[in-house]
Design a protein around this motif. Structure first.
Motif, PDB file in Angstrom:
ATOM      1  N   SER A 106       3.024   7.504   9.017  1.00 28.13           N
ATOM      2  CA  SER A 106       3.803   6.284   8.777  1.00 28.13           C
ATOM      3  C   SER A 106       5.194   6.614   8.257  1.00 28.13           C
ATOM      4  CB  SER A 106       3.077   5.398   7.767  1.00 28.13           C
ATOM      5  OG  SER A 106       2.956   6.061   6.519  1.00 28.13           O
ATOM      6  N   THR A 107       6.141   5.752   8.597  1.00 31.00           N
ATOM      7  CA  THR A 107       7.521   5.911   8.121  1.00 31.00           C
ATOM      8  C   THR A 107       8.045   4.559   7.622  1.00 31.00           C
ATOM      9  OG1 THR A 107       8.338   5.561  10.375  1.00 31.00           O
ATOM     10  CG2 THR A 107       8.022   7.849   9.651  1.00 31.00           C
ATOM     11  N   PRO A 108       7.410   4.005   6.584  1.00 28.28           N
ATOM     12  CA  PRO A 108       7.825   2.682   6.096  1.00 28.28           C
ATOM     13  C   PRO A 108       9.188   2.734   5.412  1.00 28.28           C
ATOM     14  CG  PRO A 108       6.270   3.656   4.583  1.00 28.28           C
ATOM     15  CD  PRO A 108       6.337   4.584   5.761  1.00 28.28           C
ATOM     16  N   GLU A 109       9.888   1.632   5.438  1.00 25.59           N
ATOM     17  CA  GLU A 109      11.158   1.545   4.713  1.00 25.59           C
ATOM     18  C   GLU A 109      10.873   0.994   3.323  1.00 25.59           C
ATOM     19  OE1 GLU A 109      15.632  -0.446   5.064  1.00 25.59           O
ATOM     20  OE2 GLU A 109      14.143  -0.775   6.634  1.00 25.59           O
ATOM     21  N   LEU A 110      10.898   1.856   2.339  1.00 24.59           N
ATOM     22  CA  LEU A 110      10.581   1.466   0.963  1.00 24.59           C
ATOM     23  C   LEU A 110      11.885   1.184   0.221  1.00 24.59           C
ATOM     24  CD1 LEU A 110       7.736   4.046   0.202  1.00 24.59           C
ATOM     25  CD2 LEU A 110       7.568   1.754   1.170  1.00 24.59           C
ATOM     26  N   ILE A 111      12.160  -0.093   0.026  1.00 21.94           N
ATOM     27  CA  ILE A 111      13.458  -0.493  -0.530  1.00 21.94           C
ATOM     28  C   ILE A 111      13.444  -0.604  -2.051  1.00 21.94           C
ATOM     29  CG2 ILE A 111      14.132  -1.693   1.584  1.00 21.94           C
ATOM     30  CD1 ILE A 111      13.343  -4.315   0.239  1.00 21.94           C
TER      31      ILE A 111
ATOM     32  N   PHE B 268       0.824  -1.207   0.000  1.00 22.61           N
ATOM     33  CA  PHE B 268       0.000   0.000   0.000  1.00 22.61           C
ATOM     34  C   PHE B 268       0.856   1.255   0.000  1.00 22.61           C
ATOM     35  CE2 PHE B 268      -1.861   3.449   2.523  1.00 22.61           C
ATOM     36  CZ  PHE B 268      -2.944   3.768   1.713  1.00 22.61           C
ATOM     37  N   HIS B 269       1.980   1.216   0.705  1.00 22.56           N
ATOM     38  CA  HIS B 269       2.836   2.401   0.809  1.00 22.56           C
ATOM     39  C   HIS B 269       3.519   2.727  -0.522  1.00 22.56           C
ATOM     40  CE1 HIS B 269       2.249   3.175   4.995  1.00 22.56           C
ATOM     41  NE2 HIS B 269       2.556   1.942   5.324  1.00 22.56           N
ATOM     42  N   TYR B 270       3.526   1.781  -1.452  1.00 21.48           N
ATOM     43  CA  TYR B 270       3.964   2.090  -2.816  1.00 21.48           C
ATOM     44  C   TYR B 270       2.775   2.589  -3.639  1.00 21.48           C
ATOM     45  CZ  TYR B 270       8.377  -0.373  -1.928  1.00 21.48           C
ATOM     46  OH  TYR B 270       9.603  -0.754  -1.419  1.00 21.48           O
ATOM     47  N   ILE B 271       1.651   1.862  -3.530  1.00 18.44           N
ATOM     48  CA  ILE B 271       0.480   2.167  -4.347  1.00 18.44           C
ATOM     49  C   ILE B 271      -0.068   3.561  -4.059  1.00 18.44           C
ATOM     50  CG2 ILE B 271      -1.922   1.498  -4.798  1.00 18.44           C
ATOM     51  CD1 ILE B 271      -1.076  -1.397  -4.306  1.00 18.44           C
ATOM     52  N   LYS B 272       0.036   4.014  -2.799  1.00 19.32           N
ATOM     53  CA  LYS B 272      -0.585   5.292  -2.429  1.00 19.32           C
ATOM     54  C   LYS B 272      -0.029   6.465  -3.237  1.00 19.32           C
ATOM     55  CE  LYS B 272       2.495   6.270   1.519  1.00 19.32           C
ATOM     56  NZ  LYS B 272       2.591   6.289   3.000  1.00 19.32           N
ATOM     57  N   PHE B 273       1.206   6.352  -3.723  1.00 16.40           N
ATOM     58  CA  PHE B 273       1.790   7.445  -4.500  1.00 16.40           C
ATOM     59  C   PHE B 273       1.365   7.404  -5.967  1.00 16.40           C
ATOM     60  CE2 PHE B 273       5.000   7.051  -1.016  1.00 16.40           C
ATOM     61  CZ  PHE B 273       4.774   8.288  -0.452  1.00 16.40           C
ATOM     62  N   PHE B 274       0.641   6.347  -6.373  1.00 14.71           N
ATOM     63  CA  PHE B 274       0.154   6.260  -7.746  1.00 14.71           C
ATOM     64  C   PHE B 274      -1.178   6.980  -7.930  1.00 14.71           C
ATOM     65  CE2 PHE B 274       3.271   2.970  -7.883  1.00 14.71           C
ATOM     66  CZ  PHE B 274       3.589   2.753  -9.215  1.00 14.71           C
ATOM     67  N   HIS B 275      -1.847   7.323  -6.827  1.00 15.76           N
ATOM     68  CA  HIS B 275      -3.234   7.737  -6.963  1.00 15.76           C
ATOM     69  C   HIS B 275      -3.387   9.073  -7.678  1.00 15.76           C
ATOM     70  CE1 HIS B 275      -3.183  10.822  -3.805  1.00 15.76           C
ATOM     71  NE2 HIS B 275      -4.381  11.141  -4.195  1.00 15.76           N
ATOM     72  N   TYR B 276      -2.371   9.944  -7.610  1.00 11.23           N
ATOM     73  CA  TYR B 276      -2.522  11.228  -8.291  1.00 11.23           C
ATOM     74  C   TYR B 276      -2.584  11.033  -9.797  1.00 11.23           C
ATOM     75  CZ  TYR B 276      -2.342  16.198  -9.168  1.00 11.23           C
ATOM     76  OH  TYR B 276      -2.668  17.468  -9.565  1.00 11.23           O
ATOM     77  N   PHE B 277      -1.851  10.048 -10.312  1.00 13.53           N
ATOM     78  CA  PHE B 277      -1.897   9.797 -11.742  1.00 13.53           C
ATOM     79  C   PHE B 277      -3.254   9.227 -12.159  1.00 13.53           C
ATOM     80  CE2 PHE B 277       2.980   9.371 -11.644  1.00 13.53           C
ATOM     81  CZ  PHE B 277       3.107  10.736 -11.779  1.00 13.53           C
TER      82      PHE B 277
ATOM     83  N   LYS C  11      11.652   8.985   2.084  1.00 12.95           N
ATOM     84  CA  LYS C  11      12.297   8.935   3.390  1.00 12.95           C
ATOM     85  C   LYS C  11      11.998  10.160   4.255  1.00 12.95           C
ATOM     86  CE  LYS C  11      16.119   5.976   1.888  1.00 12.95           C
ATOM     87  NZ  LYS C  11      17.594   5.818   1.791  1.00 12.95           N
ATOM     88  N   LEU C  12      11.177  11.064   3.772  1.00 12.65           N
ATOM     89  CA  LEU C  12      10.826  12.241   4.559  1.00 12.65           C
ATOM     90  C   LEU C  12       9.981  11.839   5.764  1.00 12.65           C
ATOM     91  CD1 LEU C  12       9.989  14.804   1.731  1.00 12.65           C
ATOM     92  CD2 LEU C  12      12.021  14.759   3.188  1.00 12.65           C
ATOM     93  N   GLN C  13      10.299  12.417   6.904  1.00 15.31           N
ATOM     94  CA  GLN C  13       9.629  12.078   8.156  1.00 15.31           C
ATOM     95  C   GLN C  13       8.498  13.074   8.448  1.00 15.31           C
ATOM     96  OE1 GLN C  13      10.753   9.176   9.943  1.00 15.31           O
ATOM     97  NE2 GLN C  13      11.717   9.022   7.923  1.00 15.31           N
TER      98      GLN C  13
ATOM     99  N   ASN D 199       4.475  22.686   8.161  1.00 16.25           N
ATOM    100  CA  ASN D 199       4.407  21.267   7.850  1.00 16.25           C
ATOM    101  C   ASN D 199       2.960  20.800   7.761  1.00 16.25           C
ATOM    102  OD1 ASN D 199       6.278  18.993   7.488  1.00 16.25           O
ATOM    103  ND2 ASN D 199       5.161  18.068   9.180  1.00 16.25           N
ATOM    104  N   SER D 200       2.723  19.746   6.999  1.00 15.18           N
ATOM    105  CA  SER D 200       1.399  19.124   6.958  1.00 15.18           C
ATOM    106  C   SER D 200       1.588  17.630   6.718  1.00 15.18           C
ATOM    107  CB  SER D 200       0.534  19.720   5.846  1.00 15.18           C
ATOM    108  OG  SER D 200      -0.718  19.050   5.776  1.00 15.18           O
ATOM    109  N   ASN D 201       0.863  16.829   7.466  1.00 19.30           N
ATOM    110  CA  ASN D 201       0.915  15.377   7.292  1.00 19.30           C
ATOM    111  C   ASN D 201      -0.415  14.817   6.817  1.00 19.30           C
ATOM    112  OD1 ASN D 201       3.661  14.850   8.192  1.00 19.30           O
ATOM    113  ND2 ASN D 201       2.962  15.429  10.229  1.00 19.30           N
ATOM    114  N   ARG D 202      -1.285  15.681   6.285  1.00 19.94           N
ATOM    115  CA  ARG D 202      -2.574  15.219   5.805  1.00 19.94           C
ATOM    116  C   ARG D 202      -2.377  14.141   4.735  1.00 19.94           C
ATOM    117  NH1 ARG D 202      -6.791  16.352   9.136  1.00 19.94           N
ATOM    118  NH2 ARG D 202      -6.578  18.476   9.958  1.00 19.94           N
ATOM    119  N   LYS D 203      -3.145  13.064   4.869  1.00 17.86           N
ATOM    120  CA  LYS D 203      -2.918  11.884   4.037  1.00 17.86           C
ATOM    121  C   LYS D 203      -3.003  12.172   2.546  1.00 17.86           C
ATOM    122  CE  LYS D 203      -4.308   8.303   7.320  1.00 17.86           C
ATOM    123  NZ  LYS D 203      -5.325   7.288   7.686  1.00 17.86           N
ATOM    124  N   ILE D 204      -4.113  12.721   2.108  1.00 18.67           N
ATOM    125  CA  ILE D 204      -4.318  12.894   0.672  1.00 18.67           C
ATOM    126  C   ILE D 204      -3.286  13.850   0.085  1.00 18.67           C
ATOM    127  CG2 ILE D 204      -5.938  13.661  -1.089  1.00 18.67           C
ATOM    128  CD1 ILE D 204      -6.655  11.005   0.126  1.00 18.67           C
TER     129      ILE D 204
END
Length: 394
Positions: A60-65, A11-20, A326-328, A297-302
């Motif tokens: 969330s701060t997942p390690e995306l390798i 999901f942490h990879y897929i979530k960045f696809f949604h804007y496209f 890797k941004l916190q 700063n803003s951490n809003r999900k969308i």
């Protein structure tokens, strides 16, 4: 079947696809023309305003390798942005595009008639709509790539993306001046307290271009190269935009060039509005290091998912070379009033913006500012406008 942990990581990879996916929906609305244009724009605004309002923060701060997948996503932004702009050109082209007749026959929808029935007001909405779509696909991704100074391919791709909004030279000013001078009077995109967004955007556009030119002058002087040559990245940046304009002209004549210009300028203005709200009212002594407290700063999900974690702006300014994945969340950093699209709406109403920012600035003064910064604020306070009419010129 994948484990729950595997699904969570995926999901942490897929979530960045949604804007496209949003851009795809936008392209369909533009292609169908007419009322679909403003309906698509309302859907776009609704997704991001309501999503930020009700879905909360992403801490969330997942390690995306799998960085190759993330890089492919970033580099795909260029053809996606070009595709979106080509569809926009279809709305105004005086030429017959044969494949559109074929598409009409295939889908059973008369795209040619839809284009002809699209009104001037609907085209105006399309400028706003495409400006926002371009901001996400080109400006945000371009910003990420021009920071990757070790990769010429990344920087070049970022500059081409930014050239679509008449801002290829963002790669010069932003990286070499804004990040070094943020929250000081030498940064053209940091707005002092009391300045409204409309006067600031004009100052920022002029100031950033002057800054980029001066940076190139100094660089070329050190290398003993002529400033009026192709060695000058500033001039090359404008040539990149000229190439884009020529393509728009080839696709849709002067109407296409004009429409492309309007969309590009809209995306550029959105960038400067975002810069305004990311740094408004914050100060830093030039000799002090840049810290998370020097950006809102803003951490809003969308907002974070759509903008490749750009709203985690406090960490980005504290460590500009850190890639987006890797941004916190920097939960202790000063917090913006809402998500990005919502905040843009508030910024455009200066009296409301000033009122909502008063308590946030007071909190920053009390909990983040040091003695030197408080002295800078006292000096700035003497220059601040005392009413809204004065602020129009500030």
């Amino acid at each position: 079947m994948p484990s729950k942990q595997g699904v969570a990581v995926m999901f942490h990879y897929i979530k960045f696809f949604h804007y496209f996916l949003t851009i795809l929906i936008g392209c369909v609305c533009l292609l169908f023309g007419g009322h679909f244009i403003w309906l698509g724009f309302l859907l776009f605004v609704g997704i991001y305003v309501l999503g930020d309002a009700f879905l909360g923060d992403d801490l969330s701060t997942p390690e995306l390798i799998h960085t190759g997948l993330l890089n492919a996503l970033l580099y795909s932004a260029l053809p996606i942005a070009i595709f979106m702009l080509a569809i926009a050109m279809w709305l105004v082209t005086p030429y017959q595009w044969a494949f559109m007749d074929s598409l009409s026959a295939m889908i059973g929808y008369d795209f040619v008639a839809a284009k002809q029935n699209t009104t001037l007001w609907q085209l105006l909405v399309a400028v706003f709509f495409c400006g926002f779509l371009l901001s996400g696909a080109a400006t945000v991704v371009g910003h990420e790539l021009v920071h990757r100074l070790r990769s010429k391919v990344a920087v070049c791709t970022g500059r081409w993306l930014m050239s679509l909004s008449f801002d290829a030279n963002f790669s010069i000013e932003h990286v070499y001046n804004h990040h070094a001078k943020v929250a000081t009077e030498e940064d053209p995109v940091t707005a002092p307290r009391g300045r409204n967004v409309y006067s600031h955007v004009i100052r920022a556009v002029v100031g950033t271009n002057m800054s980029a030119w001066k940076i190139e002058q100094k660089r070329l002087a050190r290398k003993e190269q002529s400033v009026f040559s192709l060695h000058n990245r500033y001039l090359r940046g404008w040539l990149m935009t000229l190439c884009c304009l020529l393509v728009a002209f080839a696709l849709a004549s002067w109407q296409g060039a004009l429409f492309f210009t309007a969309i590009g300028i809209m995306a550029k203005l959105i960038l400067e509005v975002v810069n305004y709200m990311e740094h408004y009212g914050l100060v830093r002594h030039p000799r002090q290091p840049v810290k998370p407290k020097h950006s809102w700063n803003s951490n809003r999900k969308i907002s974070c998912w759509a903008m490749f974690n750009l709203p985690r702006h406090s960490h980005h300014h504290a460590q500009g070379a850190v890639p987006f994945e890797k941004l916190q969340p920097m939960e202790d950093a000063p917090v913006m009033i809402s998500g990005y699209i919502s905040t843009i709406g508030v910024v455009l109403i200066p009296p409301l913006w000033f009122k909502l920012m008063e308590p946030k600035l007071a909190h920053w003064d009390a909990h983040f500012a040091n003695d030197e910064e408080r002295e800078i604020l006292r000096q700035q306070a003497r220059k601040q406008p005392t009413n809204f009419i004065q602020s129009l010129l500030y």
